[in-house]
Design a protein around this motif. Sequence first.
Motif, PDB file in Angstrom:
ATOM      1  N   GLY A 410       0.801  -1.230   0.171  1.00  0.00           N
ATOM      2  CA  GLY A 410       0.041  -0.092  -0.069  1.00  0.00           C
ATOM      3  C   GLY A 410       0.993   1.390  -0.218  1.00  0.00           C
ATOM      4  O   GLY A 410       0.453   2.254  -0.514  1.00  0.00           O
ATOM      5  N   MET A 411       1.950   1.255   0.808  1.00  0.00           N
ATOM      6  CA  MET A 411       2.965   2.310   0.669  1.00  0.00           C
ATOM      7  C   MET A 411       3.583   2.493  -0.522  1.00  0.00           C
ATOM      8  O   MET A 411       3.659   3.890  -0.978  1.00  0.00           O
ATOM      9  N   LEU A 412       3.935   1.562  -0.974  1.00  0.00           N
ATOM     10  CA  LEU A 412       4.609   1.601  -2.588  1.00  0.00           C
ATOM     11  C   LEU A 412       3.495   2.319  -3.535  1.00  0.00           C
ATOM     12  O   LEU A 412       3.878   2.944  -4.353  1.00  0.00           O
ATOM     13  N   GLN A 413       2.111   1.622  -3.523  1.00  0.00           N
ATOM     14  CA  GLN A 413       1.398   2.155  -4.570  1.00  0.00           C
ATOM     15  C   GLN A 413       0.904   3.489  -4.197  1.00  0.00           C
ATOM     16  O   GLN A 413       0.792   4.431  -5.055  1.00  0.00           O
ATOM     17  N   THR A 414       0.855   4.079  -2.713  1.00  0.00           N
ATOM     18  CA  THR A 414       0.738   5.321  -2.496  1.00  0.00           C
ATOM     19  C   THR A 414       1.703   6.109  -3.278  1.00  0.00           C
ATOM     20  O   THR A 414       1.362   7.373  -3.632  1.00  0.00           O
ATOM     21  N   ALA A 415       2.918   5.856  -2.978  1.00  0.00           N
ATOM     22  CA  ALA A 415       4.018   6.772  -3.583  1.00  0.00           C
ATOM     23  C   ALA A 415       3.907   6.796  -5.116  1.00  0.00           C
ATOM     24  O   ALA A 415       4.120   7.779  -5.667  1.00  0.00           O
ATOM     25  N   GLN A 416       3.481   5.652  -5.801  1.00  0.00           N
ATOM     26  CA  GLN A 416       3.291   5.781  -7.099  1.00  0.00           C
ATOM     27  C   GLN A 416       2.015   6.507  -7.488  1.00  0.00           C
ATOM     28  O   GLN A 416       2.298   7.514  -8.678  1.00  0.00           O
ATOM     29  N   ARG A 417       1.120   6.629  -6.822  1.00  0.00           N
ATOM     30  CA  ARG A 417      -0.048   7.358  -7.110  1.00  0.00           C
ATOM     31  C   ARG A 417       0.306   9.043  -6.852  1.00  0.00           C
ATOM     32  O   ARG A 417      -0.052   9.823  -7.518  1.00  0.00           O
ATOM     33  N   VAL A 418       0.912   9.367  -5.912  1.00  0.00           N
ATOM     34  CA  VAL A 418       1.418  10.528  -5.576  1.00  0.00           C
ATOM     35  C   VAL A 418       2.356  11.062  -6.655  1.00  0.00           C
ATOM     36  O   VAL A 418       2.137  12.242  -7.297  1.00  0.00           O
ATOM     37  N   GLY A 419       3.392  10.149  -7.049  1.00  0.00           N
ATOM     38  CA  GLY A 419       4.323  10.343  -8.260  1.00  0.00           C
ATOM     39  C   GLY A 419       3.490  10.744  -9.478  1.00  0.00           C
ATOM     40  O   GLY A 419       3.549  11.760 -10.312  1.00  0.00           O
ATOM     41  N   SER A 420       2.299  10.041  -9.759  1.00  0.00           N
ATOM     42  CA  SER A 420       1.761  10.153 -11.036  1.00  0.00           C
ATOM     43  C   SER A 420       0.953  11.626 -11.177  1.00  0.00           C
ATOM     44  O   SER A 420       0.897  12.137 -11.979  1.00  0.00           O
ATOM     45  N   ALA A 421       0.362  11.924  -9.819  1.00  0.00           N
ATOM     46  CA  ALA A 421      -0.323  13.221  -9.481  1.00  0.00           C
ATOM     47  C   ALA A 421       0.630  14.422  -9.905  1.00  0.00           C
ATOM     48  O   ALA A 421       0.361  15.456 -10.457  1.00  0.00           O
ATOM     49  N   ILE A 422       1.788  14.466  -9.204  1.00  0.00           N
ATOM     50  CA  ILE A 422       2.836  15.167  -9.577  1.00  0.00           C
ATOM     51  C   ILE A 422       3.209  15.275 -11.133  1.00  0.00           C
ATOM     52  O   ILE A 422       3.331  16.391 -11.696  1.00  0.00           O
ATOM     53  N   GLY A 423       3.261  14.135 -11.848  1.00  0.00           N
ATOM     54  CA  GLY A 423       3.862  14.180 -13.149  1.00  0.00           C
ATOM     55  C   GLY A 423       2.763  14.754 -14.077  1.00  0.00           C
ATOM     56  O   GLY A 423       2.928  15.595 -14.984  1.00  0.00           O
ATOM     57  N   VAL A 424       1.579  14.545 -13.715  1.00  0.00           N
ATOM     58  CA  VAL A 424       0.388  14.641 -14.524  1.00  0.00           C
ATOM     59  C   VAL A 424       0.041  16.400 -14.402  1.00  0.00           C
ATOM     60  O   VAL A 424       0.070  17.156 -15.347  1.00  0.00           O
ATOM     61  N   ALA A 425       0.340  16.906 -13.004  1.00  0.00           N
ATOM     62  CA  ALA A 425       0.076  18.176 -12.863  1.00  0.00           C
ATOM     63  C   ALA A 425       1.119  19.217 -13.665  1.00  0.00           C
ATOM     64  O   ALA A 425       0.754  20.143 -14.147  1.00  0.00           O
ATOM     65  N   VAL A 426       2.656  18.623 -13.453  1.00  0.00           N
ATOM     66  CA  VAL A 426       3.600  19.399 -14.090  1.00  0.00           C
ATOM     67  C   VAL A 426       3.452  19.213 -15.699  1.00  0.00           C
ATOM     68  O   VAL A 426       3.537  20.546 -16.098  1.00  0.00           O
ATOM     69  N   VAL A 427       3.246  18.179 -16.010  1.00  0.00           N
ATOM     70  CA  VAL A 427       3.501  18.036 -17.495  1.00  0.00           C
ATOM     71  C   VAL A 427       2.302  18.609 -18.345  1.00  0.00           C
ATOM     72  O   VAL A 427       2.721  19.296 -19.317  1.00  0.00           O
ATOM     73  N   LEU A 428       1.044  18.485 -17.734  1.00  0.00           N
ATOM     74  CA  LEU A 428      -0.265  19.147 -18.419  1.00  0.00           C
ATOM     75  C   LEU A 428      -0.102  20.652 -18.490  1.00  0.00           C
ATOM     76  O   LEU A 428      -0.292  21.207 -19.406  1.00  0.00           O
ATOM     77  N   ALA A 429       0.246  21.219 -17.279  1.00  0.00           N
ATOM     78  CA  ALA A 429       0.488  22.406 -17.014  1.00  0.00           C
ATOM     79  C   ALA A 429       1.471  22.975 -18.260  1.00  0.00           C
ATOM     80  O   ALA A 429       1.183  24.121 -19.016  1.00  0.00           O
ATOM     81  N   GLN A 430       2.710  22.326 -18.434  1.00  0.00           N
ATOM     82  CA  GLN A 430       3.442  22.778 -19.494  1.00  0.00           C
ATOM     83  C   GLN A 430       2.952  22.486 -20.897  1.00  0.00           C
ATOM     84  O   GLN A 430       3.129  23.427 -21.799  1.00  0.00           O
ATOM     85  N   PHE A 431       2.358  21.417 -21.122  1.00  0.00           N
ATOM     86  CA  PHE A 431       1.613  21.314 -22.411  1.00  0.00           C
ATOM     87  C   PHE A 431       0.578  22.330 -22.794  1.00  0.00           C
ATOM     88  O   PHE A 431       0.788  22.957 -23.791  1.00  0.00           O
ATOM     89  N   PHE A 432      -0.240  22.999 -21.741  1.00  0.00           N
ATOM     90  CA  PHE A 432      -1.286  23.889 -22.360  1.00  0.00           C
ATOM     91  C   PHE A 432      -0.731  25.022 -22.261  1.00  0.00           C
ATOM     92  O   PHE A 432      -1.292  26.239 -23.170  1.00  0.00           O
TER      93      PHE A 432
END
Length: 492
Positions: A410-432
């Motif tokens: 659960g901790m491992l997957q939580t870290a992955q979900r947080v990483g996914s959210a960070i990546g999506v937020a940063v990358v989409l902001a740059q894209f738009f």
Amino acid sequence: MSSDDATPAPPDPARWRALAVCLVAGAMTLLDVSIVNVALPTLREGLRADDSDVQWIIAGYALAFGVALVPAGRLGDARSRRNVFMAGIALFTLSSAAAGAAPDPTFLSVARVVQGLAGGMISPQVSGFIQNLFRGPERGRAFGLFGASIGISTAVGPLLGGLLVGVGGPDFGWRLVFYVNVPVGVVLLLMARRLLPATPPGPRQSLDPVGVLLFAAAILLVLLPLVEGQQDAPLSERPWWLLGPAAVLLALFLLWERRWRARGRETLVELSLLKVRSYVFGLVLGTFYFAGFTAIFLVITLYLQVGLGYSALQAGATQTPFAIGSAVAAFLGGRLVGRYGRVLVVGGLVLVAVGLLAVDLLVPVLETSVGLKLAPAFLVAGFGGGLVVSPNVTLTLAEVDPAQAGSGGGMLQTAQRVGSAIGVAVVLAQFFERVAASQGRDYAGALSVSLRTTIAFVGVALVFAVADLVRRRTQHAEPRHAADEPGPRHAA
């Protein structure tokens, strides 16, 4: 030597069929992260949803999923992993039916939150079952299949979503995206009851309710700035001030966990895991890799559908080579991780970076058949991804006691979900931001900027993979007693 290796019990004869049930369930929850994206245009029109509604339809699932992972993993460890798994499947099935029948955006948003909670209940039980059901080389193969299911479900989501939207049409297609989970969920419930092992009776463990509340609140405040607000809004407009209270809550959580442990109670998070270097390296590596990995499919879909006018089905098909490469490599990685260990992950990260770099170089010069010409680069990146996810899970959890497999996973997957959210937020902001600066003309340039950020995230993951590889080789070079060597004997 871990307890399960010291007194090995006979393997469960139904373990591979039980694994199939777990993998299908895990894939179903991950599909709902990406499958909805291609249905958003018809969903927006069908429900007359505005930008805020659409944001919460996406973000509600991600928030609830991330918050539920660790508490649900701990609940599975402390009570019955099968019961938690089945409850999650039942809730996911019912909430999917509710989402498909949604009469308005608010109803759909609430159904998506419940879906996310159910998905967070299911996912940590999968890694927990693998830890309990398999040992030795078989565990590596099982995690290989687990990694393949992650890669396939994430990459195939847009393709399946495009197919369902095409079959159902603009009015009903987006509802099919949710309804498709219902028959799958019913079958999974029946199979789980029959094939998954029941938890043997034993002393009941404390559930640490205060720890659950503190941890869930902290994770919620970490994720909110990353998923709240319009996707095309600058990063500076997000509520970053919430990270301050999140840090305070995390500090209180750690203090409480120490106090709870000092009273002889079982804690939500096994703090001793943070002293296991293989676990910490794998945790950080996975966080940065998923920050880049998840965002790839969003920006590629936007580039193809909005920039080039591809249909949802065409955009999904373009990413299929990634899924194929990921599936093949994850299966091979599961078989080879015991022999090569962290070397596989290092090689996989290099291939991902090379494949994404090739896409970055090709996009500006391609004029026709863009999706077809990008296929080889996506195949290389997908093959590399398959060598990252499943071997990293295997190596990260190798020294975790199976009794703590749920909370560790659960901790491992939580870290992955947080990483996914960070990546999506940063990358989409740059894209738009790049699209807006070009007045909607330079989608290729926007994709290029986004890809370079994802490559940077992958590069950070590569640094941690190399560091762990060096640590492992140095450790194995030192004279040690065989009984003191955890994990696969020959893994680097």
